[in-house]
Design an enzyme around this catalytic site. Structure first.
Site, mmCIF file in Angstrom:
data_model
loop_
_atom_site.group_PDB
_atom_site.id
_atom_site.type_symbol
_atom_site.label_atom_id
_atom_site.label_comp_id
_atom_site.label_asym_id
_atom_site.label_seq_id
_atom_site.Cartn_x
_atom_site.Cartn_y
_atom_site.Cartn_z
ATOM 1 N N ASP A 267 34.831 46.828 30.896
ATOM 2 C CA ASP A 267 35.405 46.075 29.611
ATOM 3 C C ASP A 267 34.549 46.677 28.563
ATOM 4 O O ASP A 267 34.802 46.896 27.242
ATOM 5 C CB ASP A 267 35.533 44.681 29.671
ATOM 6 C CG ASP A 267 36.790 44.178 30.547
ATOM 7 O OD1 ASP A 267 37.416 44.886 30.741
ATOM 8 O OD2 ASP A 267 36.626 43.159 31.062
ATOM 9 N N HIS A 290 35.434 40.200 25.459
ATOM 10 C CA HIS A 290 36.008 41.100 24.655
ATOM 11 C C HIS A 290 35.891 40.442 23.287
ATOM 12 O O HIS A 290 35.680 41.037 22.265
ATOM 13 C CB HIS A 290 37.570 41.157 24.857
ATOM 14 C CG HIS A 290 38.090 41.687 26.354
ATOM 15 N ND1 HIS A 290 37.699 43.031 26.203
ATOM 16 C CD2 HIS A 290 38.424 41.324 27.169
ATOM 17 C CE1 HIS A 290 37.759 43.425 27.460
ATOM 18 N NE2 HIS A 290 38.697 42.438 28.143
#
Ligand SMILES: [Zn+2]
Length: 327
Positions: A267, A290
Site C-alpha cells: 500500500d 492510506h
C-alpha cells in the site's frame, strides 16, 4: 529474498522482523519504461461489487500513469497524482470534474514496484478490480505483456533532508538514502498480528518475490459493519484475508508469516507513487495507512527545501547527476 526471518518475543507480544534483499539494494533505472503491448483483465470492484474490464496500454515518454473511464461520455482521463486524490478513507480514490477512479493503490504499487513510468489504464467502471486482494495478478499481466525501456531519462525525487509527520502514535519519516527503501511497523491489539516489522530495498525482484502477492486484510467485525453500510460489496475470502477473533478464516492460510506488514508496504509503495516520479529515500512508517500516507505527501511537497528532482547518470555517488528539473 528474505535474509532474516525470526519470531522474537518483545514486550509480551510476538515481533516478526524481516529484512528483504539488502544485497541488491533497489534497481535504479536511468531511462523511463512502459509495457511492450496492451494487456487486459476482468474482475470485480471491492466496494462496488461490480464487474470491471481493465486494459493497460503502453504510453509515450513523460506521459506518466493515467486512467481513462470508457464508460463515461467523452471518456475522461485523469493523472494518478497526489493532487488528484479526493478520498483515502477506505481506499485511494482520485477524481476530477465530477468523476472518480477508486481503489487504485495496488495497481499503482505494481507500476512503481516494477518501475513502469508510463501507462494508460482504461476501465469501464469507477473502481479498479480487486483481483485476489494483492498486486500479484497485475504483476503477472505486466510481465506477460513485457516491459520496454524508452529513450527518455527517468527523473527521481532525491531526498536531501529528513521529512517527518507524526500524530497520535502514527508516523511517516523519510530519510536521505541512495536507494528506495521502506521500513514498516504495524501494531494491533489482536493475538494473530500484534506487532510486525519488515524492511525492504524496493526492486523489481523483491517486489515480485516478497511484496506483490501480500493480500489486503480485514477484521470480521469491520467487514460486517462495512457491508451493512453498502461498502465492501465485492469483498470475500477470494480477495482478502479475513481475521476473526482468534483465527484466519481463509482455508489456505497466509502466503507469508508476516503477510499483513508486507501488504502495508505494498500500500505504501502505491501511495508514495502518487508523487508522480520514483523516489530515492528511506521511508519509515509506523502504524500508518492510506490517509496518513496522503497527509505525509502533502508535508513532502510543503517541505520543498528537503528534496530535489534529478535525472541520474550513475547509481553511486548521487553527485554524478546530469541535470535538475525545477517543479
Ligand atoms: Zn491494500
Amino acid at each position: 529474498m528474505i535474509l532474516a526471518f525470526s519470531p522474537q518475543p518483545c514486550e509480551k507480544t510476538i515481533t516478526v522482523y524481516s529484512i528483504i534483499s539488502r544485497r541488491n539494494m533497489s534497481t535504479i533505472y536511468l531511462h523511463q519504461r512502459t509495457l511492450a503491448k496492451p494487456v487486459s483483465c476482468t474482475g470485480i470492484g471491492m466496494h462496488s461489487g461490480k464487474t470491471v474490464h481493465l486494459t493497460i496500454h503502453p504510453a509515450p515518454i513523460n506521459h506518466g500513469i493515467k486512467f481513462v473511464r470508457t464508460d463515461l461520455p467523452e471518456c475522461p482521463t485523469i493523472s494518478a497524482h497526489f493532487n488528484m486524490v479526493v478520498d483515502t478513507s477506505l481506499a485511494t480514490v482520485i477524481g476530477y470534474d465530477g468523476f472518480i477512479v477508486s481503489t487504485i493503490e495496488h495497481l499503482m504499487a505494481c507500476f512503481a514496484g516494477l518501475s513502469i513510468d508510463n501507462a494508460l489504464v482504461e476501465l469501464d467502471a469507477y473502481e479498479v478490480p480487486i483481483m485476489d486482494g494483492s498486486a500479484g495478478p497485475f504483476a503477472d499481466m505486466i510481465q506477460r505483456a513485457g516491459i520496454k525501456e524508452q529513450l527518455g531519462p527517468r527523473y527521481y525525487f532525491v531526498v536531501n533532508k529528513p521529512i517527518e509527520l507524526s500524530e497520535n502514535g502514527k508516523s511517516v519519516i523519510i530519510y536521505p538514502a541512495e536507494a528506495f527503501r521502506i521500513s514498516c511497523t504495524i501494531q494491533y491489539d489482536h493475538p494473530l498480528i500484534r506487532k510486525q516489522a519488515c524492511s525492504i530495498f524496493v526492486s523489481d525482484r523483491v517486489f515480485e518475490s516478497g511484496i506483490c502477492r501480500a493480500r489486503t486484510y480485514g477484521f470480521m467485525h469491520e467487514i460486517d459493519y462495512l457491508k451493512r453500510y453498502g461498502f465492501a460489496r465485492g469483498g470475500s475470502l477470494d480477495n482478502a484475508i479475513v481475521i476473526d477473533k482468534n483465527k484466519i478464516l481463509n482455508n489456505e492460510g497466509l502466503r507469508f508469516p508476516d503477510e499483513f506488514v508486507r501488504h502495508k508496504i505494498l500500500d505504501c509503495i502505491g501511495d508514495i507513487s502518487l508523487l508522480g516520479m520514483p523516489l530515492l529515500g528511506h521511508v519509515v512508517l509506523h502504524r500508518s495507512g492510506h490517509a496518513f500516507n496522503h497527509a505525509f505527501l502533502k508535508k513532502f511537497f510543503e517541505q520543498r527545501d528537503s528534496w530535489e528532482t534529478r535525472t541520474l547518470t550513475a547509481i553511486e555517488p548521487l553527485d554524478y547527476v546530469s541535470k535538475s528539473l525545477a517543479i
